[in-house]
Design a protein around this motif. Structure first.
Motif, PDB file in Angstrom:
ATOM      1  N   PRO A  69      84.124  -0.676  -4.894  1.00 51.33           N
ATOM      2  CA  PRO A  69      82.858  -0.997  -4.050  1.00 51.33           C
ATOM      3  C   PRO A  69      81.766  -1.784  -4.889  1.00 51.33           C
ATOM      4  O   PRO A  69      81.326  -1.707  -5.975  1.00 51.33           O
ATOM      5  CB  PRO A  69      82.034   0.297  -3.621  1.00 51.33           C
ATOM      6  CG  PRO A  69      83.229   1.403  -4.107  1.00 51.33           C
ATOM      7  CD  PRO A  69      84.255   0.947  -5.223  1.00 51.33           C
ATOM      8  N   GLY A  70      81.464  -2.760  -4.316  1.00 53.72           N
ATOM      9  CA  GLY A  70      80.430  -3.949  -4.698  1.00 53.72           C
ATOM     10  C   GLY A  70      81.138  -4.853  -5.390  1.00 53.72           C
ATOM     11  O   GLY A  70      80.337  -6.026  -5.428  1.00 53.72           O
ATOM     12  N   ALA A  71      82.526  -4.785  -5.610  1.00 48.76           N
ATOM     13  CA  ALA A  71      83.114  -6.229  -6.119  1.00 48.76           C
ATOM     14  C   ALA A  71      83.263  -7.468  -5.282  1.00 48.76           C
ATOM     15  O   ALA A  71      83.437  -7.037  -3.893  1.00 48.76           O
ATOM     16  CB  ALA A  71      84.616  -5.567  -6.529  1.00 48.76           C
ATOM     17  N   ALA A  72      82.814  -8.471  -5.804  1.00 50.92           N
ATOM     18  CA  ALA A  72      83.105  -9.705  -4.912  1.00 50.92           C
ATOM     19  C   ALA A  72      84.398 -10.109  -4.787  1.00 50.92           C
ATOM     20  O   ALA A  72      85.381 -10.221  -5.893  1.00 50.92           O
ATOM     21  CB  ALA A  72      82.216 -10.588  -5.811  1.00 50.92           C
TER      22      ALA A  72
ATOM     23  N   LEU B 281      83.737 -16.050   0.768  1.00 55.25           N
ATOM     24  CA  LEU B 281      83.688 -14.973   0.149  1.00 55.25           C
ATOM     25  C   LEU B 281      82.835 -13.724   0.666  1.00 55.25           C
ATOM     26  O   LEU B 281      82.280 -13.850   1.864  1.00 55.25           O
ATOM     27  CB  LEU B 281      82.211 -15.560  -0.915  1.00 55.25           C
ATOM     28  CG  LEU B 281      83.010 -16.994  -1.902  1.00 55.25           C
ATOM     29  CD1 LEU B 281      81.672 -17.111  -2.503  1.00 55.25           C
ATOM     30  CD2 LEU B 281      84.018 -16.305  -2.874  1.00 55.25           C
ATOM     31  N   GLY B 282      83.080 -12.692   0.089  1.00 54.40           N
ATOM     32  CA  GLY B 282      82.896 -11.383   0.427  1.00 54.40           C
ATOM     33  C   GLY B 282      82.494 -10.310  -0.479  1.00 54.40           C
ATOM     34  O   GLY B 282      82.699 -10.458  -1.799  1.00 54.40           O
ATOM     35  N   GLN B 283      82.278  -9.151   0.107  1.00 58.62           N
ATOM     36  CA  GLN B 283      82.091  -8.063  -0.901  1.00 58.62           C
ATOM     37  C   GLN B 283      82.717  -6.807  -0.456  1.00 58.62           C
ATOM     38  O   GLN B 283      82.710  -6.481   0.676  1.00 58.62           O
ATOM     39  CB  GLN B 283      80.584  -7.636  -1.285  1.00 58.62           C
ATOM     40  CG  GLN B 283      80.065  -6.623  -2.097  1.00 58.62           C
ATOM     41  CD  GLN B 283      78.796  -6.673  -2.420  1.00 58.62           C
ATOM     42  OE1 GLN B 283      77.955  -7.075  -1.489  1.00 58.62           O
ATOM     43  NE2 GLN B 283      78.230  -6.077  -3.472  1.00 58.62           N
ATOM     44  N   ILE B 284      83.256  -5.988  -1.286  1.00 61.02           N
ATOM     45  CA  ILE B 284      84.115  -4.748  -0.817  1.00 61.02           C
ATOM     46  C   ILE B 284      82.918  -3.468  -0.525  1.00 61.02           C
ATOM     47  O   ILE B 284      82.164  -3.434  -1.523  1.00 61.02           O
ATOM     48  CB  ILE B 284      85.073  -4.030  -2.067  1.00 61.02           C
ATOM     49  CG1 ILE B 284      86.322  -5.264  -2.130  1.00 61.02           C
ATOM     50  CG2 ILE B 284      85.402  -2.815  -1.663  1.00 61.02           C
ATOM     51  CD1 ILE B 284      87.053  -4.780  -3.277  1.00 61.02           C
TER      52      ILE B 284
ATOM     53  N   TRP C 154      82.022  -9.923   4.679  1.00 57.51           N
ATOM     54  CA  TRP C 154      81.852 -11.442   4.516  1.00 57.51           C
ATOM     55  C   TRP C 154      80.534 -12.076   4.327  1.00 57.51           C
ATOM     56  O   TRP C 154      79.668 -11.437   5.003  1.00 57.51           O
ATOM     57  CB  TRP C 154      82.865 -12.049   5.462  1.00 57.51           C
ATOM     58  CG  TRP C 154      84.191 -11.790   5.415  1.00 57.51           C
ATOM     59  CD1 TRP C 154      84.911 -11.344   6.590  1.00 57.51           C
ATOM     60  CD2 TRP C 154      85.225 -11.866   4.306  1.00 57.51           C
ATOM     61  NE1 TRP C 154      86.192 -10.933   6.145  1.00 57.51           N
ATOM     62  CE2 TRP C 154      86.367 -11.461   4.751  1.00 57.51           C
ATOM     63  CE3 TRP C 154      85.050 -12.335   3.118  1.00 57.51           C
ATOM     64  CZ2 TRP C 154      87.476 -11.399   3.857  1.00 57.51           C
ATOM     65  CZ3 TRP C 154      86.046 -12.532   2.362  1.00 57.51           C
ATOM     66  CH2 TRP C 154      87.497 -11.839   2.479  1.00 57.51           C
ATOM     67  N   GLU C 155      80.169 -13.249   4.174  1.00 58.74           N
ATOM     68  CA  GLU C 155      79.096 -13.717   4.004  1.00 58.74           C
ATOM     69  C   GLU C 155      78.431 -13.978   5.325  1.00 58.74           C
ATOM     70  O   GLU C 155      77.212 -13.825   5.367  1.00 58.74           O
ATOM     71  CB  GLU C 155      79.194 -15.344   3.241  1.00 58.74           C
ATOM     72  CG  GLU C 155      79.635 -15.148   1.953  1.00 58.74           C
ATOM     73  CD  GLU C 155      79.892 -16.841   1.531  1.00 58.74           C
ATOM     74  OE1 GLU C 155      79.382 -17.162   0.426  1.00 58.74           O
ATOM     75  OE2 GLU C 155      80.977 -17.372   2.443  1.00 58.74           O
ATOM     76  N   ASP C 156      79.211 -14.091   6.301  1.00 58.87           N
ATOM     77  CA  ASP C 156      78.549 -14.146   7.512  1.00 58.87           C
ATOM     78  C   ASP C 156      78.155 -13.000   8.276  1.00 58.87           C
ATOM     79  O   ASP C 156      77.782 -12.674   9.332  1.00 58.87           O
ATOM     80  CB  ASP C 156      79.467 -15.056   8.591  1.00 58.87           C
ATOM     81  CG  ASP C 156      80.861 -14.326   8.918  1.00 58.87           C
ATOM     82  OD1 ASP C 156      81.065 -13.230   8.421  1.00 58.87           O
ATOM     83  OD2 ASP C 156      81.894 -14.992   9.221  1.00 58.87           O
ATOM     84  N   GLY C 157      78.360 -11.884   7.717  1.00 56.10           N
ATOM     85  CA  GLY C 157      78.106 -10.648   8.083  1.00 56.10           C
ATOM     86  C   GLY C 157      79.144  -9.877   8.812  1.00 56.10           C
ATOM     87  O   GLY C 157      79.148  -8.584   9.131  1.00 56.10           O
ATOM     88  N   SER C 158      80.256 -10.445   9.030  1.00 56.03           N
ATOM     89  CA  SER C 158      81.523  -9.804   9.741  1.00 56.03           C
ATOM     90  C   SER C 158      82.225  -8.978   8.651  1.00 56.03           C
ATOM     91  O   SER C 158      82.264  -9.057   7.509  1.00 56.03           O
ATOM     92  CB  SER C 158      82.458 -10.988  10.368  1.00 56.03           C
ATOM     93  OG  SER C 158      83.155 -11.633   9.298  1.00 56.03           O
ATOM     94  N   THR C 159      82.838  -8.078   9.246  1.00 56.27           N
ATOM     95  CA  THR C 159      84.001  -7.206   8.409  1.00 56.27           C
ATOM     96  C   THR C 159      85.427  -7.208   8.609  1.00 56.27           C
ATOM     97  O   THR C 159      85.591  -7.438   9.684  1.00 56.27           O
ATOM     98  CB  THR C 159      83.266  -5.719   8.327  1.00 56.27           C
ATOM     99  OG1 THR C 159      83.579  -5.217   9.599  1.00 56.27           O
ATOM    100  CG2 THR C 159      81.833  -5.473   7.929  1.00 56.27           C
TER     101      THR C 159
END
Length: 184
Positions: free
Chosen positions: A15-18, A31-34, A46-51
């Motif tokens: 969790p939190g990994a890029a 790019l996103g984050q787990i 994702w950067e745009d807020g979608s999951t």
């Protein structure tokens, strides 16, 4: 002498990994984050807020998840996991970020270039005359059909006429006659 004990390397998938989305054929897309890890799935924001959901190995996930975020086994032989040809997650290293930044910069430059070309094209008197003709023809055929600017030269217009009731045929003939008289 006893063999040196290997140290366990840190798991980058936490969790939190890029992470980055890699698409075969086009490379890194975003790019996103787990944000969540379950027994079978990773949830990425994702950067745009979608999951989006992915398998624990970063592969594409085509199935459904239950309330706890676990994959639900599909009925029949429906494919749930992506293959090697599908998009997958990769760790967002500095080089991945740099590649994506370069790709976005090039895309922005191309967009600006295309907008400048379009503005130049639209400022040309021939283009403006064509648009005026298009608007005039569309107005004459209003309620009967549509006129589209589908060609790049002055002599071709695309006119679509569908389901014209017989009582409107006279209006159509009249509109076409008016347009033809202007050009003769």
């Amino acid at each position: 002498m006893p063999a040196a004990k290997k140290t366990k390397s840190e798991n980058p998938v936490k969790p939190g990994a890029a992470v980055a989305l890699f698409r075969a054929g086009s490379g890194v897309e975003r790019l996103g984050q787990i944000v969540k890890i379950t027994k079978s799935l990773l949830t990425v924001i994702w950067e745009d807020g979608s999951t989006e959901l992915f398998g624990r190995a970063g592969q594409e996930f085509y199935g459904n998840a239950d309330e706890s975020g676990e994959a639900i086994k599909p009925r029949g032989d429906k494919q749930m996991w992506g293959t090697d040809e599908d998009s997958h997650l990769t760790i967002a290293t500095d080089s991945v970020r740099q590649t994506l930044a370069e790709k976005r910069k090039k895309s922005a430059e191309l967009r600006v270039e295309r907008q400048a070309e379009q503005a130049l094209r639209e400022s040309h008197p021939v283009y403006q005359k064509r648009q005026a003709d298009l608007n005039r023809y569309a107005e004459a055929l209003q309620g009967i059909g549509t006129v589209e600017n589908s060609w790049s030269n002055q002599t071709n217009f695309r006119i679509e006429l569908e389901n014209i009731p017989p009582e409107q045929m006279e209006d159509l003939i009249s509109a076409i006659s008016k347009i033809r008289k202007r050009h003769t």
